[in-house]
Scaffold this motif. Structure first.
Motif, PDB file in Angstrom:
ATOM      1  N   ALA A 120     -12.962  29.138 -58.192  1.00 26.94           N
ATOM      2  CA  ALA A 120     -12.791  29.400 -56.492  1.00 26.94           C
ATOM      3  C   ALA A 120     -13.948  30.175 -56.135  1.00 26.94           C
ATOM      4  CB  ALA A 120     -11.403  30.283 -56.488  1.00 26.94           C
ATOM      5  N   GLU A 121     -14.316  31.077 -56.916  1.00 28.98           N
ATOM      6  CA  GLU A 121     -15.611  31.772 -56.255  1.00 28.98           C
ATOM      7  C   GLU A 121     -16.981  30.984 -56.213  1.00 28.98           C
ATOM      8  OE1 GLU A 121     -19.514  33.589 -56.859  1.00 28.98           O
ATOM      9  OE2 GLU A 121     -18.599  33.002 -58.726  1.00 28.98           O
ATOM     10  N   ALA A 177     -19.909  27.022 -50.379  1.00 25.69           N
ATOM     11  CA  ALA A 177     -19.546  26.857 -48.971  1.00 25.69           C
ATOM     12  C   ALA A 177     -20.295  27.909 -48.048  1.00 25.69           C
ATOM     13  CB  ALA A 177     -18.185  26.865 -48.705  1.00 25.69           C
ATOM     14  N   ALA A 236     -16.580  27.669 -55.772  1.00 21.16           N
ATOM     15  CA  ALA A 236     -16.463  27.019 -54.526  1.00 21.16           C
ATOM     16  C   ALA A 236     -16.571  27.539 -53.131  1.00 21.16           C
ATOM     17  CB  ALA A 236     -15.035  26.266 -54.521  1.00 21.16           C
ATOM     18  N   LEU A 237     -16.335  28.776 -53.110  1.00 25.33           N
ATOM     19  CA  LEU A 237     -16.567  29.352 -51.757  1.00 25.33           C
ATOM     20  C   LEU A 237     -18.021  29.978 -51.595  1.00 25.33           C
ATOM     21  CD1 LEU A 237     -13.083  31.512 -51.617  1.00 25.33           C
ATOM     22  CD2 LEU A 237     -13.988  29.611 -50.126  1.00 25.33           C
ATOM     23  N   LEU A 251     -11.194  27.715 -44.431  1.00 27.73           N
ATOM     24  CA  LEU A 251     -10.926  29.324 -44.972  1.00 27.73           C
ATOM     25  C   LEU A 251     -12.135  30.094 -44.458  1.00 27.73           C
ATOM     26  CD1 LEU A 251      -9.456  28.574 -48.365  1.00 27.73           C
ATOM     27  CD2 LEU A 251      -8.313  29.414 -46.121  1.00 27.73           C
ATOM     28  N   LEU A 252     -13.248  29.432 -44.469  1.00 25.66           N
ATOM     29  CA  LEU A 252     -14.470  30.528 -44.229  1.00 25.66           C
ATOM     30  C   LEU A 252     -14.288  31.131 -42.981  1.00 25.66           C
ATOM     31  CD1 LEU A 252     -17.623  28.237 -45.264  1.00 25.66           C
ATOM     32  CD2 LEU A 252     -16.485  30.272 -46.565  1.00 25.66           C
ATOM     33  N   HIS A 257      -9.949  23.187 -48.599  1.00 26.41           N
ATOM     34  CA  HIS A 257      -9.824  23.404 -47.240  1.00 26.41           C
ATOM     35  C   HIS A 257     -10.975  24.666 -47.274  1.00 26.41           C
ATOM     36  CE1 HIS A 257      -6.744  20.916 -45.693  1.00 26.41           C
ATOM     37  NE2 HIS A 257      -6.059  21.141 -47.098  1.00 26.41           N
ATOM     38  N   ARG A 258     -11.773  24.886 -48.019  1.00 27.07           N
ATOM     39  CA  ARG A 258     -12.745  25.880 -47.998  1.00 27.07           C
ATOM     40  C   ARG A 258     -13.496  25.839 -46.872  1.00 27.07           C
ATOM     41  NH1 ARG A 258     -16.942  24.095 -52.765  1.00 27.07           N
ATOM     42  NH2 ARG A 258     -17.443  22.071 -51.794  1.00 27.07           N
ATOM     43  N   LEU A 305      -7.647  25.710 -51.987  1.00 27.72           N
ATOM     44  CA  LEU A 305      -9.117  26.313 -51.575  1.00 27.72           C
ATOM     45  C   LEU A 305     -10.166  25.485 -51.600  1.00 27.72           C
ATOM     46  CD1 LEU A 305      -9.975  29.837 -52.618  1.00 27.72           C
ATOM     47  CD2 LEU A 305     -11.366  28.040 -53.269  1.00 27.72           C
ATOM     48  N   ARG A 306     -10.361  24.496 -52.769  1.00 21.50           N
ATOM     49  CA  ARG A 306     -11.416  23.440 -52.683  1.00 21.50           C
ATOM     50  C   ARG A 306     -11.294  22.422 -51.632  1.00 21.50           C
ATOM     51  NH1 ARG A 306     -10.786  22.449 -59.146  1.00 21.50           N
ATOM     52  NH2 ARG A 306     -12.267  24.027 -59.972  1.00 21.50           N
TER      53      ARG A 306
END
Length: 194
Positions: free
Chosen positions: A81-82, A88, A84-85, A60-61, A56-57, A53-54
């Protein structure tokens, strides 16, 4: 970096279960290792390990255009994760309060695979064993007991920083990795959901 004021609100297991039951629930991203995910997960969730996730955030967006609930064992990795997203630029993030532990304790439905020890239990086994052995050997060899002191310092830092170097190292072992998570497969799965 998100602050407490900008951090997403948590979502209780009961509230998430209601959202799932009454229509098109949120996207659920389980950020645990593939091995942990295969052992037990919420039906309809997608496995996107925290490291993936970190990395490829940004990709993923483009495929997370609705509410997203982040899931891990107890909430720590989901909070990372929250963060990191959110950094982004993804809005509408929530963390499942208490993670899979709370979800299972509530009696909510799960998909089960082969049983295995979760990372937290593995960390407790290794840390406890190191402290026990260094304490016993320290009775006969001066200074060896300091290994246990070092382990205690590491566990204290892990608790204060909500990170765990030992857990991160253990997650790299083949036992915990399970099948490799391919970002193209994850994105394809996210696209396939209507």
């Amino acid at each position: 970096m998100t602050t407490d004021a900008t951090r997403a609100a948590g979502l209780t297991p009961a509230a998430l279960e209601e959202l799932i039951k009454h229509g098109d629930g949120p996207r659920m991203l389980d950020v645990r290792t593939p091995g942990e995910f295969r052992t037990v997960h919420i039906p309809g969730s997608y496995n996107v390990p925290l490291d993936t996730l970190r990395e490829h955030r940004a990709e993923l967006l483009n495929h997370l255009d609705q509410d997203v609930v982040l899931i891990c064992l107890a909430g720590g990795r989901a909070a990372q994760a929250e963060e990191a997203l959110a950094e982004a630029g993804l809005p509408n993030l929530r963390v499942l309060e208490g993670g899979m532990k709370a979800w299972e304790a509530s009696g909510a439905p799960v998909n089960r695979g082969p049983a295995r020890w979760d990372l937290e239990r593995q960390v407790r086994l290794i840390a406890g064993s190191v402290v026990l052995v260094s304490g016993i050997v320290g009775l006969f060899v001066p200074g060896v007991h300091l290994i246990g002191t070092f382990m205690g310092a590491g566990l204290t830092f892990a608790a204060l920083s909500n990170t765990c170097a030992m857990g991160m190292l253990l997650s790299k072992l083949p036992y915990n990795r399970g099948p490799r998570t391919d970002i193209r497969t994850v994105i394809s799965s996210l696209r396939g959901r209507s």
